[in-house]
Write a protein that holds these residues in place. Structure first.
Motif, PDB file in Angstrom:
ATOM      1  N   CYS A   1       0.876  -1.126   0.082  1.00  0.00           N
ATOM      2  CA  CYS A   1      -0.073   0.341  -0.032  1.00  0.00           C
ATOM      3  C   CYS A   1       0.823   1.176   0.015  1.00  0.00           C
ATOM      4  CB  CYS A   1      -0.742   0.005   1.274  1.00  0.00           C
ATOM      5  SG  CYS A   1      -1.999   1.444   1.331  1.00  0.00           S
ATOM      6  N   VAL A   2       0.783   1.888  -1.198  1.00  0.00           N
ATOM      7  CA  VAL A   2       1.773   3.075  -1.206  1.00  0.00           C
ATOM      8  C   VAL A   2       1.354   4.289  -0.119  1.00  0.00           C
ATOM      9  CG1 VAL A   2       2.436   4.956  -2.685  1.00  0.00           C
ATOM     10  CG2 VAL A   2       2.326   2.876  -3.684  1.00  0.00           C
ATOM     11  N   GLY A   3       0.211   4.373   0.273  1.00  0.00           N
ATOM     12  CA  GLY A   3      -0.140   5.390   1.252  1.00  0.00           C
ATOM     13  C   GLY A   3       0.591   4.975   2.742  1.00  0.00           C
ATOM     14  N   ASP A   4       0.527   3.573   3.041  1.00  0.00           N
ATOM     15  CA  ASP A   4       1.234   2.999   3.878  1.00  0.00           C
ATOM     16  C   ASP A   4       2.892   3.214   3.988  1.00  0.00           C
ATOM     17  OD1 ASP A   4      -1.282   2.385   4.919  1.00  0.00           O
ATOM     18  OD2 ASP A   4      -0.891   0.172   4.689  1.00  0.00           O
TER      19      ASP A   4
ATOM     20  N   PRO B   1      -0.765   3.651  -9.751  1.00  0.00           N
ATOM     21  CA  PRO B   1      -0.134   4.862  -9.926  1.00  0.00           C
ATOM     22  C   PRO B   1      -1.585   5.866  -9.735  1.00  0.00           C
ATOM     23  CG  PRO B   1      -0.552   3.674 -11.868  1.00  0.00           C
ATOM     24  CD  PRO B   1      -1.024   2.833 -11.107  1.00  0.00           C
ATOM     25  N   ARG B   2      -1.416   6.758  -9.159  1.00  0.00           N
ATOM     26  CA  ARG B   2      -2.363   7.848  -8.644  1.00  0.00           C
ATOM     27  C   ARG B   2      -2.407   9.028  -9.808  1.00  0.00           C
ATOM     28  NH1 ARG B   2      -3.666   6.221  -3.626  1.00  0.00           N
ATOM     29  NH2 ARG B   2      -4.562   7.938  -2.327  1.00  0.00           N
ATOM     30  N   ASN B   3      -1.567   9.170 -10.603  1.00  0.00           N
ATOM     31  CA  ASN B   3      -1.679  10.038 -11.701  1.00  0.00           C
ATOM     32  C   ASN B   3      -0.830   9.520 -12.903  1.00  0.00           C
ATOM     33  OD1 ASN B   3       0.845  10.711 -10.857  1.00  0.00           O
ATOM     34  ND2 ASN B   3       0.331  12.743 -10.057  1.00  0.00           N
TER      35      ASN B   3
ATOM     36  N   GLY C   1      -7.928   7.862  13.010  1.00  0.00           N
ATOM     37  CA  GLY C   1      -6.855   9.053  13.378  1.00  0.00           C
ATOM     38  C   GLY C   1      -6.178   9.795  12.301  1.00  0.00           C
ATOM     39  N   ARG C   2      -6.485   9.237  10.979  1.00  0.00           N
ATOM     40  CA  ARG C   2      -5.792   9.987   9.809  1.00  0.00           C
ATOM     41  C   ARG C   2      -5.881  11.357   9.610  1.00  0.00           C
ATOM     42  NH1 ARG C   2      -5.924   5.828   4.803  1.00  0.00           N
ATOM     43  NH2 ARG C   2      -5.548   8.060   3.730  1.00  0.00           N
ATOM     44  N   VAL C   3      -4.539  12.076   9.322  1.00  0.00           N
ATOM     45  CA  VAL C   3      -4.676  13.450   9.095  1.00  0.00           C
ATOM     46  C   VAL C   3      -5.459  13.995   8.137  1.00  0.00           C
ATOM     47  CG1 VAL C   3      -2.322  13.923  10.308  1.00  0.00           C
ATOM     48  CG2 VAL C   3      -2.549  13.287   7.917  1.00  0.00           C
ATOM     49  N   ASP C   4      -5.857  13.009   7.084  1.00  0.00           N
ATOM     50  CA  ASP C   4      -6.518  13.239   5.910  1.00  0.00           C
ATOM     51  C   ASP C   4      -8.060  12.940   5.973  1.00  0.00           C
ATOM     52  OD1 ASP C   4      -5.586  10.836   5.874  1.00  0.00           O
ATOM     53  OD2 ASP C   4      -4.992  10.567   3.666  1.00  0.00           O
ATOM     54  N   ASP C   5      -8.463  12.482   7.207  1.00  0.00           N
ATOM     55  CA  ASP C   5      -9.994  12.264   7.265  1.00  0.00           C
ATOM     56  C   ASP C   5     -10.722  13.236   7.890  1.00  0.00           C
ATOM     57  OD1 ASP C   5      -9.412   9.503   5.856  1.00  0.00           O
ATOM     58  OD2 ASP C   5      -9.783   8.275   7.778  1.00  0.00           O
TER      59      ASP C   5
ATOM     60  N   LYS D   1     -10.726  17.835  -1.252  1.00  0.00           N
ATOM     61  CA  LYS D   1      -9.405  17.695  -2.106  1.00  0.00           C
ATOM     62  C   LYS D   1      -9.057  16.585  -2.704  1.00  0.00           C
ATOM     63  CE  LYS D   1      -7.528  21.661   0.331  1.00  0.00           C
ATOM     64  NZ  LYS D   1      -6.620  22.092   1.357  1.00  0.00           N
ATOM     65  N   ARG D   2      -9.332  15.535  -1.938  1.00  0.00           N
ATOM     66  CA  ARG D   2      -8.589  14.125  -2.353  1.00  0.00           C
ATOM     67  C   ARG D   2      -9.487  13.397  -3.405  1.00  0.00           C
ATOM     68  NH1 ARG D   2      -8.512  10.494   2.563  1.00  0.00           N
ATOM     69  NH2 ARG D   2      -7.553   9.123   1.461  1.00  0.00           N
ATOM     70  N   LEU D   3     -10.754  13.858  -3.389  1.00  0.00           N
ATOM     71  CA  LEU D   3     -11.802  13.566  -4.260  1.00  0.00           C
ATOM     72  C   LEU D   3     -11.454  14.242  -5.734  1.00  0.00           C
ATOM     73  CD1 LEU D   3     -15.030  12.865  -2.158  1.00  0.00           C
ATOM     74  CD2 LEU D   3     -13.844  11.105  -3.583  1.00  0.00           C
TER      75      LEU D   3
HETATM   76  N1  LIG Z   1       0.560   6.897  -5.171  1.00  0.00           N
HETATM   77  C1  LIG Z   1       0.347   7.596  -4.028  1.00  0.00           C
HETATM   78  C2  LIG Z   1      -0.517   7.104  -3.067  1.00  0.00           C
HETATM   79  C3  LIG Z   1      -0.776   7.660  -1.798  1.00  0.00           C
HETATM   80  N2  LIG Z   1      -0.237   8.926  -1.866  1.00  0.00           N
HETATM   81  C4  LIG Z   1      -0.423   9.852  -0.612  1.00  0.00           C
HETATM   82  C5  LIG Z   1      -1.551  10.789  -0.853  1.00  0.00           C
HETATM   83  C6  LIG Z   1      -2.798  10.119  -0.123  1.00  0.00           C
HETATM   84  O1  LIG Z   1      -3.599  11.234   0.579  1.00  0.00           O
HETATM   85  C7  LIG Z   1      -2.224   9.485   1.198  1.00  0.00           C
HETATM   86  C8  LIG Z   1      -2.662   8.304   1.661  1.00  0.00           C
HETATM   87  O2  LIG Z   1      -2.879   7.307   0.571  1.00  0.00           O
HETATM   88  P1  LIG Z   1      -4.219   6.270   0.645  1.00  0.00           P
HETATM   89  O3  LIG Z   1      -4.173   5.509   1.905  1.00  0.00           O
HETATM   90  O4  LIG Z   1      -5.245   6.992   0.636  1.00  0.00           O
HETATM   91  O5  LIG Z   1      -4.087   5.176  -0.417  1.00  0.00           O
HETATM   92  O6  LIG Z   1      -0.727   9.061   0.523  1.00  0.00           O
HETATM   93  C9  LIG Z   1       0.451   9.438  -2.765  1.00  0.00           C
HETATM   94  O7  LIG Z   1       0.903  10.710  -2.972  1.00  0.00           O
HETATM   95  N3  LIG Z   1       0.834   8.727  -3.916  1.00  0.00           N
END
Ligand SMILES: Nc1ccn([C@H]2C[C@H](O)[C@@H](COP(=O)(O)O)O2)c(=O)n1
Ligand SMILES: Nc1ncnc2c1ncn2[C@@H]1O[C@H](COP(=O)(O)OP(=O)(O)OP(=O)(O)O)[C@@H](O)[C@H]1O
Length: 309
Positions: free
Chosen positions: A94-97, A150-152, A207-211, A218-220
């Motif tokens: 999990c890249v977020g992790d 990949p997110r983008n 307890g996530r800072v982004d929740d 913004k995330r959406l």
């Molecule tokens: N490819 C990625 C994945 C995640 N992030 C950052 C930005 C997200 O807000 C945060 C948490 O990820 P999630 O647990 O929602 O998958 O991690 C990123 O910049 N690039």
């Protein structure tokens, strides 16, 4: 040994022509600036029985497949992955992790990553791809579920253009490297409406800072603007498997299971283009790597371009 379906000399001639044309491009690139000294390209067609180019690349890299898991925030990626791991034994990356671990380790990038996260922005690929590569190298597993990546487009191209052969380069005295594109086996997409995503995140309580509602918005936004085009890209390549994620966790997992159960080892019978770029020794490297990998070299050429430095 199984019967070989090697291409005929005639078909090889056509491919070699294309290869030469490709090399002209390489030559132009190199002479454009980044390289000093003489350049040699050793190229050829090679194959190993029963392998496709991609399986071969993965074999060297040590992985059997990668699944990308791409969907909106809160769609259930983190909920489904441990179930996949338990049932199918894949490694969940999990890249977020991985980014969160960087924040917690107080590494030099930690504060920067934390700020990106708070603002719901995507961390530059330079950081995420390195973390991902390292996690893949450190894993004993050969099957990867890559969650949230990949997110983008930047993430996607950075990953796909990975110089997969860095280890080989080291092994072979820094003489050359292969460049190849790595694509995921499949992309799982959990389809879920925006309101449901928001509701789930607000109820998550981890307890996530982004929740919080501001960051969720913004995330959406980032998701629709940057991640959906990546999903569309893979969809156009026939790689996306869409799952209706607005059902119970168990129902979603039933669909996930059927996708994973269908997995078969890829065994296509294709030949592959092998390119080694380096100094004069590139032909030795080419043949040594071929030998090392048990490849049968079908056609081969050595190209020497004098000093472009
Ligand atoms: N490819 C990625 C994945 C995640 N992030 C950052 C930005 C997200 O807000 C945060 C948490 O990820 P999630 O647990 O929602 O998958 O991690 C990123 O910049 N690039
Ligand atoms: N099918 C489902 N039905 C109802 N709630 C769910 C479902 N799947 C997950 N949830 C809940 O929704 C919340 C978000 O799920 P999860 O953390 O798995 O999402 P995610 O896609 O990993 O999110 P993010 O991208 O933000 O990390 C969690 O509280 C989880 O328990």
């Amino acid at each position: 040994m199984a019967t070989s379906k090697f291409p005929t000399q005639k078909s090889l001639a056509g491919r070699t022509g294309r290869m030469e044309a490709g090399l002209a491009g390489w030559k132009r690139n190199f002479s454009a600036g980044n390289h000093c000294g003489d350049i040699c390209f050793s190229t050829g067609w090679a194959k190993r029985e029963g392998d496709s180019f991609l399986t071969w690349a993965r074999d060297i890299e040590g992985s059997e497949f990668e699944f990308f898991l791409l969907s909106g925030p809160g769609s259930g990626k983190g909920t489904q992955c441990p179930k996949i791991v338990e049932q199918f034994g894949s490694a969940h990356l999990c890249v977020g992790d991985l980014l969160q671990a960087e924040i917690e380790s107080e590494s030099e990038n930690g504060t920067m990553i934390q700020n990106f996260k708070k603002e719901g922005k995507i961390v530059p690929s330079e950081i995420t791809v390195k973390l991902l590569q390292l996690a893949m190298q450190q894993s004993d597993n050969k099957r990867f579920i890559i969650d949230g990546f990949p997110r983008n487009e930047e993430n996607r191209t950075a990953f796909e253009n990975i110089i997969a052969m860095q280890n080989i380069v080291v092994l072979y005295f820094y003489l050359g490297h292969f460049v190849m594109k790595i694509e995921p086996e499949r992309v799982l997409f959990f389809d879920c409406p925006e309101e449901e995503l928001t509701k789930r995140i607000l109820n998550r309580n981890q307890g996530r800072v982004d929740d919080n509602i501001e960051t969720i918005r913004k995330r959406l936004e980032v998701y629709f603007e940057s991640t959906v085009p990546v999903i569309n890209y893979y969809n156009s390549k026939g790689k996306v498997q869409k799952i209706d994620a607005q059902r119970s966790i168990d129902e979603v997992f039933e669909d996930v299971k059927s996708i994973f159960s269908e997995l078969k080892p890829v065994a296509k019978d294709e030949d592959m283009l092998l390119v080694v770029i380096g100094r004069k020794e590139s032909s030795t490297v080419f043949l040594t790597i071929g030998l090392h990998l048990g490849l049968e070299v079908m056609s081969y050429s050595f190209n020497y371009y004098a000093n472009h430095g």
